[in-house]
Design a protein around this motif. Structure first.
Motif, PDB file in Angstrom:
ATOM      1  N   GLU A  74      -2.753   4.133   4.196  1.00 34.00           N
ATOM      2  CA  GLU A  74      -3.706   3.652   3.192  1.00 34.00           C
ATOM      3  C   GLU A  74      -4.288   2.310   3.609  1.00 34.00           C
ATOM      4  O   GLU A  74      -5.482   2.049   3.430  1.00 34.00           O
ATOM      5  CB  GLU A  74      -3.061   3.518   1.810  1.00 34.00           C
ATOM      6  N   ALA A  75      -3.457   1.451   4.177  1.00 34.09           N
ATOM      7  CA  ALA A  75      -3.938   0.135   4.603  1.00 34.09           C
ATOM      8  C   ALA A  75      -5.013   0.268   5.681  1.00 34.09           C
ATOM      9  O   ALA A  75      -6.006  -0.482   5.675  1.00 34.09           O
ATOM     10  CB  ALA A  75      -2.774  -0.710   5.105  1.00 34.09           C
TER      11      ALA A  75
ATOM     12  N   THR B  37      -7.502  -5.360  -1.895  1.00 30.95           N
ATOM     13  CA  THR B  37      -6.768  -5.202  -3.157  1.00 30.95           C
ATOM     14  C   THR B  37      -7.670  -4.618  -4.236  1.00 30.95           C
ATOM     15  O   THR B  37      -7.238  -3.777  -5.036  1.00 30.95           O
ATOM     16  CB  THR B  37      -6.199  -6.556  -3.611  1.00 30.95           C
TER      17      THR B  37
ATOM     18  N   TYR C 158       2.329  -1.996   3.972  1.00 26.92           N
ATOM     19  CA  TYR C 158       1.773  -3.278   3.540  1.00 26.92           C
ATOM     20  C   TYR C 158       0.833  -3.815   4.605  1.00 26.92           C
ATOM     21  O   TYR C 158       0.836  -3.364   5.761  1.00 26.92           O
ATOM     22  CB  TYR C 158       2.877  -4.299   3.246  1.00 26.92           C
TER      23      TYR C 158
ATOM     24  N   ALA D  21       1.298   0.861  -5.495  1.00 18.81           N
ATOM     25  CA  ALA D  21       2.230   1.698  -4.739  1.00 18.81           C
ATOM     26  C   ALA D  21       3.392   2.114  -5.649  1.00 18.81           C
ATOM     27  O   ALA D  21       3.624   1.503  -6.696  1.00 18.81           O
ATOM     28  CB  ALA D  21       2.747   0.935  -3.523  1.00 18.81           C
TER      29      ALA D  21
ATOM     30  N   HIS E  65      -8.066  -0.903  -3.447  1.00 15.70           N
ATOM     31  CA  HIS E  65      -6.759  -0.303  -3.746  1.00 15.70           C
ATOM     32  C   HIS E  65      -6.568  -0.180  -5.268  1.00 15.70           C
ATOM     33  O   HIS E  65      -6.063   0.833  -5.763  1.00 15.70           O
ATOM     34  CB  HIS E  65      -5.681  -1.191  -3.126  1.00 15.70           C
TER      35      HIS E  65
ATOM     36  N   THR F 103       0.824  -1.213   0.000  1.00 15.48           N
ATOM     37  CA  THR F 103       0.000   0.000   0.000  1.00 15.48           C
ATOM     38  C   THR F 103       0.856   1.260   0.000  1.00 15.48           C
ATOM     39  O   THR F 103       2.070   1.213   0.169  1.00 15.48           O
ATOM     40  CB  THR F 103      -0.909   0.018   1.243  1.00 15.48           C
TER      41      THR F 103
ATOM     42  N   VAL G 162      -8.246   1.582   3.785  1.00 16.75           N
ATOM     43  CA  VAL G 162      -8.833   0.570   2.911  1.00 16.75           C
ATOM     44  C   VAL G 162      -9.376  -0.598   3.739  1.00 16.75           C
ATOM     45  O   VAL G 162     -10.460  -1.127   3.448  1.00 16.75           O
ATOM     46  CB  VAL G 162      -7.794   0.084   1.882  1.00 16.75           C
TER      47      VAL G 162
END
Length: 392
Positions: A100-101, A257, A245, A267, A260, A95, A104
């Motif tokens: 972001e992880a 995923t 990640y 990324a 994302h 990510t 998301v």
């Protein structure tokens, strides 16, 4: 003309971390101890690999989930470090930073009205990301007398039939608190008993002192209930490379995923190639940085004890969280006056939740020279405050 903006985003307050940093940045001779960013350069071998990837023209999109080689190295790394095995092709996502992880993960796991337990004080993004995912954030106040660890007693007060996710923010930003295996085991039992899921933010896992980091995902029955989030910003000094990640159950990672894929694509390619080198060959550099942080941590604790400033001893991340309750003012007022009178920027504890009132976050991701100068200024400030209190 109707507003072009979402009420949801308008109601979210800006981060309280940047306020004092921005003021200090414009102030001559100010020292900022407010931003949680390593003062080390990214290890040279990582930078060199990034440069090499550019020279070789490796500037195209990678797989949405990330370079296969990087995902494989991440899984090898986690098996070494937290003793949990993941499938690099189905249970791993690269990510844009750990942030972001978090975003998301919450958006993929929450339905409107689902509740998320957020131990506080903690990182500022958990609450707004929950709101933006249509979840309901439920703050779980942690206590200084418990060294800001999460207990089952804390969870019992705030868990309802609507609770779905528990955020585990350890090692903790802003307190530096950690959770040992003995601390985690009753929490894991509670999670299983109440059929909850865990988002375990382990971005500071490389920076633990006195004891090895333990992931809740490594406990019996918790791998299938936990999304582990980590990244390269803190331990590998790669903040600007924007690379994180997550690893977890296939059904969750598959949906993360997909989101994302639509929002990000992948990324940064250069960062991914550089990170492979970091995981393969830079553990010595990471350990050298950890030792330096530990030296600074010990220095701060020694100085706080000498000045009589109350602070429990943290064993993770690169923050201390001293109490300023003796001075009879809010954290915001204390931080504002410290900046105005002594030109030292720190972050009020309330930036990390209401239960942070009466505390300050001080980062030791700065040189010892800066820390010594800043601590001298802090001592002058609190000496004046104590003298005024004594005059009354």
């Amino acid at each position: 003309m109707r507003s072009p903006l979402s009420k949801k985003i308008i109601d979210i307050q800006p981060s309280g971390i940047r306020k004092f940093f921005d003021v200090a940045n414009e102030m001559k001779d100010a020292i900022s101890l407010g931003v949680g960013e390593p003062d080390f350069d990214t290890p040279w071998r990582i930078r060199d690999e990034g440069i090499f990837s550019l020279e070789k023209g490796r500037t195209f999109y990678t797989s949405n989930a990330g370079l296969k080689e990087l995902r494989q190295e991440i899984c090898r790394y986690l098996e070494r470090k937290i003793h949990v095995s993941y499938n690099p092709m189905k249970e791993t996502l690269v990510t844009v930073g750990g942030s972001e992880a978090i975003d998301v993960g919450l958006r993929c796991m929450l339905d409107p009205g689902d509740e998320v337990l957020i131990p506080q004080p903690s990182y500022v993004s958990y609450l707004p990301c929950t709101v933006m995912a249509d979840g309901v954030p439920v703050a779980v106040p942690l206590k200084n007398e418990n060294e800001f660890k999460l207990t089952v007693e804390d969870l019992e007060k705030y868990t309802t039939p609507k609770t779905k996710i528990l955020i585990m923010p350890f090692p903790n930003n802003p307190t530096g608190s950690i959770m040992t295996r003995d601390d985690l085991e009753p929490v894991a039992d509670f999670v299983k008993e109440h059929d909850l899921y865990v988002i375990s933010d382990e971005i500071y896992s490389e920076l633990t002192y006195q004891t090895e980091h333990v992931s809740i995902a490594s406990l019996p029955g918790m791998r299938e209930r936990t999304v582990v989030i980590n990244g390269f910003s803190k331990g590998f000094a790669m903040t600007g490379w924007r690379l994180g990640y997550c690893c977890g159950p296939e059904e969750i990672i598959e949906q993360m995923t997909k989101l994302h894929q639509f929002a990000i694509m992948c990324a940064p390619t250069t960062s991914q190639y550089a990170a492979v080198e970091g995981l393969k060959n830079c553990e010595d550099e990471v350990e050298e940085m950890r030792r330096s942080y530990n030296q600074r941590r010990r220095f701060l604790m020694h100085e706080f004890r000498r000045m009589g400033l109350e602070c429990f001893e943290p064993f993770g991340a690169f923050y201390v969280f001293p109490s300023i309750k003796e001075f009879g003012m809010s954290s915001e007022e204390f931080a504002t006056r410290l900046l105005q009178e002594e030109k030292v920027a720190v972050v009020p504890g309330t930036a990390f939740g209401e239960c942070g009132e009466g505390f300050l976050r001080i980062s030791y991701a700065y040189s010892l020279d800066d820390l010594k100068e800043a601590l001298g200024r802090v001592e002058r400030f609190i000496t004046r405050l104590r003298e005024k209190t004594g005059d009354k």
